[in-house]
Design an enzyme around this catalytic site. Structure first.
Site: not given
Length: 91
Positions: A18-19
């Site tokens: 994810h980010a």
């Protein structure tokens, strides 16, 4: 001719790529002069690009191939594999 190295590593952190881990990985890759890519099935992403990494949509348990090509490819590959194998240092 540039040397090319590759290794397979499994995404182990709970939320996958994810980010936050993508940003951490991109920052690490930008420290090397070698070109570093992540391959998941038929998709390949430039590992120094957060957006490209996010587009891979690599979740927990997925195996990715890390490919590094260039003058410091061996060191780059080792650093990237270590970061991914550590779960991006997320607790």
């Amino acid at each position: 001719m540039a040397t090319k190295y590759s290794a397979e590593v499994t995404i182990i952190n709970q939320l996958g790529l994810h980010a936050r881990p993508a940003a951490k990985l991109a920052q690490l890759c930008q420290q090397f002069s070698s070109r570093i890519e992540l391959r998941l099935q038929e998709r390949t992403a430039d590992a120094s690009s957060v957006l490209a990494l996010l587009m891979l949509a690599s979740g927990k348990g997925k195996s990715v191939e890390v490919i590094a090509e260039g003058d410091d490819a061996e060191a780059a590959l080792k650093a990237v594999v270590q970061l991914i194998a550590s779960g991006f240092e997320e607790s």
